[in-house]
Write a protein that holds these residues in place. Sequence first.
Motif, mmCIF file in Angstrom:
data_model
loop_
_atom_site.group_PDB
_atom_site.id
_atom_site.type_symbol
_atom_site.label_atom_id
_atom_site.label_comp_id
_atom_site.label_asym_id
_atom_site.label_seq_id
_atom_site.Cartn_x
_atom_site.Cartn_y
_atom_site.Cartn_z
ATOM 1 N N TYR A 126 0.836 -1.206 0.000
ATOM 2 C CA TYR A 126 0.000 0.000 0.000
ATOM 3 C C TYR A 126 0.871 1.256 0.000
ATOM 4 O O TYR A 126 1.928 1.302 0.639
ATOM 5 C CB TYR A 126 -0.880 0.059 1.250
ATOM 6 C CG TYR A 126 -1.761 -1.120 1.491
ATOM 7 C CD1 TYR A 126 -3.014 -1.220 0.893
ATOM 8 C CD2 TYR A 126 -1.365 -2.149 2.354
ATOM 9 C CE1 TYR A 126 -3.842 -2.303 1.143
ATOM 10 C CE2 TYR A 126 -2.187 -3.230 2.606
ATOM 11 C CZ TYR A 126 -3.422 -3.303 1.994
ATOM 12 O OH TYR A 126 -4.237 -4.382 2.248
ATOM 13 N N HIS A 127 0.374 2.289 -0.671
ATOM 14 C CA HIS A 127 0.958 3.620 -0.548
ATOM 15 C C HIS A 127 0.335 4.341 0.641
ATOM 16 O O HIS A 127 -0.875 4.203 0.903
ATOM 17 C CB HIS A 127 0.710 4.442 -1.812
ATOM 18 C CG HIS A 127 1.382 3.899 -3.037
ATOM 19 N ND1 HIS A 127 2.735 3.998 -3.240
ATOM 20 C CD2 HIS A 127 0.881 3.245 -4.116
ATOM 21 C CE1 HIS A 127 3.052 3.430 -4.397
ATOM 22 N NE2 HIS A 127 1.942 2.963 -4.942
ATOM 23 N N ILE A 128 1.154 5.121 1.340
ATOM 24 C CA ILE A 128 0.680 5.962 2.442
ATOM 25 C C ILE A 128 0.513 7.374 1.907
ATOM 26 O O ILE A 128 1.443 7.952 1.327
ATOM 27 C CB ILE A 128 1.685 5.957 3.603
ATOM 28 C CG1 ILE A 128 1.970 4.521 4.049
ATOM 29 C CG2 ILE A 128 1.164 6.793 4.766
ATOM 30 C CD1 ILE A 128 3.143 4.419 5.012
ATOM 31 N N VAL A 129 -0.679 7.940 2.086
ATOM 32 C CA VAL A 129 -1.028 9.229 1.486
ATOM 33 C C VAL A 129 -1.383 10.228 2.582
ATOM 34 O O VAL A 129 -2.098 9.877 3.541
ATOM 35 C CB VAL A 129 -2.223 9.064 0.516
ATOM 36 C CG1 VAL A 129 -2.644 10.407 -0.056
ATOM 37 C CG2 VAL A 129 -1.865 8.093 -0.607
ATOM 38 N N ASP A 130 -0.886 11.444 2.469
ATOM 39 C CA ASP A 130 -1.307 12.514 3.360
ATOM 40 C C ASP A 130 -2.757 12.868 3.039
ATOM 41 O O ASP A 130 -3.083 13.201 1.893
ATOM 42 C CB ASP A 130 -0.412 13.738 3.176
ATOM 43 C CG ASP A 130 -0.722 14.837 4.166
ATOM 44 O OD1 ASP A 130 -1.786 15.477 4.017
ATOM 45 O OD2 ASP A 130 0.090 15.067 5.068
ATOM 46 N N ALA A 131 -3.629 12.801 4.034
ATOM 47 C CA ALA A 131 -5.054 12.999 3.792
ATOM 48 C C ALA A 131 -5.386 14.414 3.350
ATOM 49 O O ALA A 131 -6.438 14.647 2.743
ATOM 50 C CB ALA A 131 -5.848 12.649 5.048
ATOM 51 N N THR A 132 -4.514 15.370 3.619
ATOM 52 C CA THR A 132 -4.771 16.763 3.238
ATOM 53 C C THR A 132 -4.235 17.063 1.849
ATOM 54 O O THR A 132 -4.943 17.590 0.987
ATOM 55 C CB THR A 132 -4.139 17.721 4.262
ATOM 56 O OG1 THR A 132 -4.692 17.453 5.557
ATOM 57 C CG2 THR A 132 -4.412 19.167 3.871
ATOM 58 N N THR A 133 -2.967 16.729 1.591
ATOM 59 C CA THR A 133 -2.341 17.080 0.317
ATOM 60 C C THR A 133 -2.604 16.044 -0.775
ATOM 61 O O THR A 133 -2.407 16.325 -1.949
ATOM 62 C CB THR A 133 -0.827 17.215 0.488
ATOM 63 O OG1 THR A 133 -0.270 15.923 0.800
ATOM 64 C CG2 THR A 133 -0.490 18.202 1.597
ATOM 65 N N ARG A 134 -3.026 14.837 -0.396
ATOM 66 C CA ARG A 134 -3.240 13.692 -1.294
ATOM 67 C C ARG A 134 -1.934 13.158 -1.888
ATOM 68 O O ARG A 134 -1.952 12.350 -2.803
ATOM 69 C CB ARG A 134 -4.185 14.006 -2.462
ATOM 70 C CG ARG A 134 -5.465 14.710 -2.160
ATOM 71 C CD ARG A 134 -6.338 14.040 -1.131
ATOM 72 N NE ARG A 134 -7.743 14.375 -1.293
ATOM 73 C CZ ARG A 134 -8.289 15.532 -0.942
ATOM 74 N NH1 ARG A 134 -7.539 16.499 -0.430
ATOM 75 N NH2 ARG A 134 -9.589 15.731 -1.113
ATOM 76 N N ARG A 135 -0.794 13.609 -1.389
ATOM 77 C CA ARG A 135 0.502 13.132 -1.874
ATOM 78 C C ARG A 135 1.026 12.022 -0.976
ATOM 79 O O ARG A 135 0.739 11.996 0.223
ATOM 80 C CB ARG A 135 1.518 14.280 -1.924
ATOM 81 C CG ARG A 135 1.169 15.351 -2.944
ATOM 82 C CD ARG A 135 2.211 16.457 -3.006
ATOM 83 N NE ARG A 135 1.883 17.389 -4.076
ATOM 84 C CZ ARG A 135 2.224 17.245 -5.336
ATOM 85 N NH1 ARG A 135 2.954 16.207 -5.694
ATOM 86 N NH2 ARG A 135 1.869 18.141 -6.234
ATOM 87 N N VAL A 136 1.800 11.115 -1.571
ATOM 88 C CA VAL A 136 2.404 10.070 -0.750
ATOM 89 C C VAL A 136 3.356 10.715 0.248
ATOM 90 O O VAL A 136 3.984 11.733 -0.040
ATOM 91 C CB VAL A 136 3.136 9.015 -1.600
ATOM 92 C CG1 VAL A 136 2.160 8.219 -2.437
ATOM 93 C CG2 VAL A 136 4.216 9.646 -2.470
ATOM 94 N N THR A 137 3.451 10.104 1.411
ATOM 95 C CA THR A 137 4.244 10.688 2.486
ATOM 96 C C THR A 137 5.024 9.592 3.209
ATOM 97 O O THR A 137 4.552 8.465 3.353
ATOM 98 C CB THR A 137 3.341 11.441 3.481
ATOM 99 O OG1 THR A 137 4.131 12.032 4.507
ATOM 100 C CG2 THR A 137 2.298 10.523 4.110
ATOM 101 N N ALA A 138 6.210 9.907 3.631
ATOM 102 C CA ALA A 138 7.131 8.934 4.224
ATOM 103 C C ALA A 138 6.830 8.755 5.706
ATOM 104 O O ALA A 138 7.608 9.153 6.570
ATOM 105 C CB ALA A 138 8.574 9.380 4.008
ATOM 106 N N ARG A 139 5.699 8.121 6.027
ATOM 107 C CA ARG A 139 5.272 7.956 7.418
ATOM 108 C C ARG A 139 5.169 6.486 7.814
ATOM 109 O O ARG A 139 4.461 6.146 8.769
ATOM 110 C CB ARG A 139 3.918 8.637 7.614
ATOM 111 C CG ARG A 139 3.891 10.147 7.342
ATOM 112 C CD ARG A 139 4.616 10.932 8.422
ATOM 113 N NE ARG A 139 4.033 10.670 9.734
ATOM 114 C CZ ARG A 139 2.913 11.266 10.191
ATOM 115 N NH1 ARG A 139 2.244 12.117 9.423
ATOM 116 N NH2 ARG A 139 2.476 11.002 11.407
#
Length: 405
Positions: free
Chosen positions: A38-51
Motif C-alpha cells: 500500500y501507498h501511504i497518502v497525506d489525507a490533506t495534500t493527497r501526496r504520498v508521504t514517508a510515514r
Amino acid sequence: MLKPVFGGEGGGFECLMMGVVTVEGSGGAIRVGVEEEYHIVDATTRRVTARAGALLSALPEESFTHELQRSMVEANSAPFLALDDLARDVCRLRRKLIAAADELGLGIAAVGTPQLADLDEVKVFPDQRYEKMLSDFQVLTREQLICGTHVHAEVPDPDLAVAVAHRLTPWLAPLLALSASSPFWDGADTGYASYRTLVWQRWPTTGPIGKFGSAAEYQEMVRGLIRSGVISDAGMLYFDVRPSQHVPTVELRICDACPRVEDVVLIAGLFRALVAREVAAARRGPGPEVQVEAARAATWQAARWGLEGDLVDPVEGVPRPAKEVVEDLVTGLRPQLEAAGDWELVTRLTRQVLQTGTSAARQRAAYAERGSLADVVDLVLSETRTCEWDRPTGDHDLPSCRPAA
C-alpha cells in the motif's frame, strides 16, 4: 508444522500452517495467501508521504511490515482454503491498517502507482539491505514507488514448484490486465493501464521465468546470479512468478495492487486454479518450453491496455478482445474452480470486473470529470476503504470495513 514467511523482499511476517496440505491435481486442497502493498497518502495534500515508521509502530508486526520506500507498507494474510476466508482476512487487515492511518491523518491506497508524489522527497526505509540497493541501483531504487498484489499458492514439492512456475508463464498476462491500476506517474497520464509494470521491468531479474529441470538447477541459477554481484540475495529475483525461497509455494508477482478486495480475491482464485491445473499436467510429464519472448510481449500488451483493448491469446498467440480472453481463461479453469468450490464466486467476480472495468479505467474516468488528480486519489482511497464482502448466495455477509472517521 510449517512456519513459513510470506514476504516480498525475503522478510515479512511468520504465520503458522498446521500440517502439510496435499496438492490435488483436480484443483482441490491448495491453500492460498496474499501479500498486499500500500501507498501511504497525506489525507490533506493527497501526496504520498514517508510515514511508514509511525504507522507501523501502531500495528502488529506479525501482519504488517515495511517496504523499500518509507511511503509504503505491506500486509500479509494467512493462508486459506476458502476464498471467503481469504477475503475476510484481507478485509480485517485493511480495516486495522486504515484505522491506524486515520489516527495519524493518513490515507491508505492499494494502487500500483501513486497519482501525486514528489519523487525527490521519496526515501528508502532505514534498512542496511535497502541502503545497499540504493547504492547499487541508484535511480531504479529511488523510483521504485510501486505497489503490487502477490499471491502464494501451496506447492510443497520444490521440483514441482519450479516446473509449474514456468508452465504458468503464458497465463499471467490476463491476470495483470485484471489488476491494472497504475495509469498515472509523476502527475501525468502515462497512456498505460499498468505503468507499474514498466517501472518494475527495469530491474535485471524481472520478467518471465525460464525452464529448469529441477529445484537444484534453479537454485544453482540463483547462486550464480548472487556470485555475479548483480544481486545480493535471492529476494531480489523479481520474476513474474517464482518458487518462493521461504515457503512451499509458487508466488505470483506480476499484478498491480488492487483497490477493490473483489479483484484481489478473483486473482487469487484464478491463480490457484491455474496452479492446480499445471500441477496435474506437470505430474503427467514435462511440457513444452514456454517462449519467454512471447510471454514478455504479452505482458507489455496487458500493461498497455488492461481490459480496455486486446490481449494476446495465451494459446493462439494472436490479439483478441480482452473480455474474450478472460472469459475463455475462466471457462477453461472450470474443473479446477469447481473442485475448489470457487466456480460460482469466481464467475460472479469476473462478470463484475468485465462490467465495471479496471481500476485504471475508473481512475481515468474520475480524472476526466474535473481534471483533478486529487479526485483520483479520493476514488482510490475510498475503494481501498470499502471492504464489504458477500457471497453470491447471500451467505457469509461481511460487515463493512469502514473505520469510524
